[in-house]
Design a protein around this motif. Structure first.
Motif, short mmCIF file in Angstrom:
data_model
loop_
_atom_site.label_atom_id
_atom_site.label_comp_id
_atom_site.label_asym_id
_atom_site.label_seq_id
_atom_site.Cartn_x
_atom_site.Cartn_y
_atom_site.Cartn_z
N SER A 87 -32.40 -6.50 23.37
CA SER A 87 -33.16 -7.69 22.96
C SER A 87 -34.50 -7.67 23.67
CB SER A 87 -32.41 -8.96 23.35
OG SER A 87 -31.17 -9.03 22.70
N THR A 88 -35.53 -8.08 22.94
CA THR A 88 -36.88 -8.14 23.50
C THR A 88 -37.30 -9.59 23.62
OG1 THR A 88 -37.46 -6.03 22.48
CG2 THR A 88 -39.28 -7.43 23.18
N TYR A 89 -37.81 -9.93 24.79
CA TYR A 89 -38.31 -11.27 25.04
C TYR A 89 -39.79 -11.15 25.36
CZ TYR A 89 -33.35 -12.04 25.53
OH TYR A 89 -32.00 -12.09 25.29
N GLU A 90 -40.60 -11.92 24.68
CA GLU A 90 -42.04 -11.93 24.90
C GLU A 90 -42.46 -13.34 25.24
OE1 GLU A 90 -43.92 -10.47 21.35
OE2 GLU A 90 -42.60 -8.72 21.27
N PHE A 91 -43.23 -13.50 26.30
CA PHE A 91 -43.68 -14.83 26.68
C PHE A 91 -44.96 -14.73 27.49
CE2 PHE A 91 -40.24 -13.18 29.21
CZ PHE A 91 -40.71 -13.21 30.51
N TRP A 92 -45.72 -15.83 27.48
CA TRP A 92 -46.97 -15.91 28.22
C TRP A 92 -46.68 -16.46 29.60
CZ3 TRP A 92 -51.16 -13.70 26.33
CH2 TRP A 92 -51.28 -13.54 24.94
N ARG A 93 -47.36 -15.92 30.62
CA ARG A 93 -47.24 -16.45 31.97
C ARG A 93 -48.64 -16.51 32.57
NH1 ARG A 93 -42.92 -16.84 35.25
NH2 ARG A 93 -41.78 -15.23 34.13
N GLU B 18 -49.08 -7.11 29.22
CA GLU B 18 -50.26 -6.79 28.40
C GLU B 18 -51.15 -8.02 28.37
OE1 GLU B 18 -51.03 -3.91 27.13
OE2 GLU B 18 -49.13 -2.88 27.40
N ILE B 19 -52.39 -7.82 27.92
CA ILE B 19 -53.30 -8.96 27.77
C ILE B 19 -53.88 -9.06 26.37
CG2 ILE B 19 -53.96 -9.08 30.20
CD1 ILE B 19 -56.59 -7.66 29.35
N TYR B 20 -53.45 -8.21 25.45
CA TYR B 20 -54.04 -8.21 24.12
C TYR B 20 -53.64 -9.45 23.32
CZ TYR B 20 -49.49 -6.42 22.68
OH TYR B 20 -48.14 -6.27 22.48
N ASP B 21 -54.43 -9.75 22.31
CA ASP B 21 -54.19 -10.88 21.40
C ASP B 21 -53.97 -12.20 22.11
OD1 ASP B 21 -54.41 -9.19 19.24
OD2 ASP B 21 -52.26 -8.84 19.07
N GLN B 22 -54.77 -12.45 23.14
CA GLN B 22 -54.63 -13.73 23.83
C GLN B 22 -55.12 -14.84 22.92
OE1 GLN B 22 -56.88 -12.80 27.37
NE2 GLN B 22 -55.00 -12.84 28.57
N GLY C 282 -57.91 -20.18 24.62
CA GLY C 282 -57.51 -20.99 25.76
C GLY C 282 -56.48 -20.33 26.66
N LYS C 283 -56.12 -19.07 26.41
CA LYS C 283 -55.10 -18.39 27.22
C LYS C 283 -55.70 -17.19 27.97
CE LYS C 283 -51.09 -20.23 25.55
NZ LYS C 283 -50.09 -20.86 26.33
N ALA C 284 -56.97 -17.26 28.34
CA ALA C 284 -57.63 -16.15 29.01
C ALA C 284 -57.04 -15.87 30.39
CB ALA C 284 -59.12 -16.42 29.14
N ASN C 285 -56.34 -16.81 30.98
CA ASN C 285 -55.74 -16.63 32.30
C ASN C 285 -54.24 -16.38 32.23
OD1 ASN C 285 -58.17 -16.96 33.72
ND2 ASN C 285 -58.02 -19.17 33.47
N TYR C 286 -53.78 -15.74 31.15
CA TYR C 286 -52.36 -15.50 30.96
C TYR C 286 -52.08 -14.02 30.74
CZ TYR C 286 -51.33 -20.47 30.31
OH TYR C 286 -51.17 -21.81 30.49
N TRP C 287 -50.88 -13.57 31.16
CA TRP C 287 -50.33 -12.25 30.82
C TRP C 287 -49.35 -12.44 29.67
CZ3 TRP C 287 -52.19 -8.24 33.43
CH2 TRP C 287 -52.53 -8.36 34.77
N MET C 288 -49.20 -11.45 28.85
CA MET C 288 -48.09 -11.42 27.90
C MET C 288 -47.04 -10.52 28.54
SD MET C 288 -46.41 -12.09 25.18
CE MET C 288 -47.25 -12.64 23.73
N GLU C 289 -45.88 -11.07 28.83
CA GLU C 289 -44.81 -10.31 29.47
C GLU C 289 -43.79 -9.88 28.42
OE1 GLU C 289 -44.57 -11.93 33.95
OE2 GLU C 289 -43.63 -13.23 32.48
N PHE C 290 -43.31 -8.65 28.56
CA PHE C 290 -42.30 -8.10 27.66
C PHE C 290 -41.10 -7.69 28.50
CE2 PHE C 290 -46.37 -7.40 25.68
CZ PHE C 290 -46.15 -7.71 24.35
#
Length: 186
Positions: free
Chosen positions: A3-9, A160-164, A167-175
């Motif tokens: 299972s893959t979980y993707e979320f912003w932090r 990753e930081i792509y496709d932010q 208003g989410k310039a200070n977020y990581w996309m975690e996988f």
């Protein structure tokens, strides 16, 4: 499969996932936490292992390969963290710089042969042009997460930081990918 979980932090909370993961791995002596890194020099691996309490299991230097001059970071390696050691800091090593985090991958496994099985997969994923096998041995379709799960990873983690979104310039996309056949980590 997995299972893959993707979320912003938020970037200021970047170490939360790996800190929690480190504590979980420390509670089970059969689990091992590994991080795959890419660096410009072998000295960077030495500095990191000394500073963050880890051990370099193997490295691969692409500088002497036919296309080695094309690599900005020609040395790859796998390090292991002894999570029961309070000096061990996988989160600090992973997020030691913006570019280190974006090009690294965390893996947890309970298979003692996992590092040896992962080495050719990680090297191929990094540089398929330098594959040194026969045409029959060359992977036809290759997804590094699929391959790592097949050789014993219980989970993988990357950022990753792509496709932010706006208003989410200070977020990581975690996988986070978790092996579904193994539920011990839940």
């Amino acid at each position: 499969m997995y299972s893959t979980y993707e979320f912003w932090r938020k970037k200021r909370d970047e170490k939360n996932m790996l800190t929690v993961l480190r504590h979980q791995v420390a509670q089970d002596t059969s689990l091992h936490l590994y991080i795959f890194f890419k660096f410009e020099t072998l000295q960077k691996f030495s500095d990191m292992t000394r500073q963050h309490g880890c051990t370099l299991l193997w490295h691969w230097d692409f500088t002497d390969t036919p296309l080695g001059f094309l690599f900005q970071k020609p040395i790859i390696g796998l390090v292991e963290f002894d999570c029961s050691d309070p000096k061990s800091d996988p989160a600090g090593a992973f997020f030691q710089s913006f570019f280190t985090a974006l090009e690294s991958r965390v893996m947890v496994s309970d298979d003692p042969t996992f590092p040896d099985k992962a080495k050719p997969l990680l090297a191929y994923d990094y540089s398929p042009a330098t594959f040194m096998g026969t045409e029959e041995e060359k992977p036809k379709t290759f997804n590094i997460t699929d391959e790592l799960m097949n050789v014993g990873a219980l989970l993988t983690y990357r950022v990753e930081i792509y496709d932010q979104p706006v208003g989410k310039a200070n977020y990581w996309m975690e996988f986070l990918c978790v092996n579904d056949s193994r539920d011990e980590l839940y």
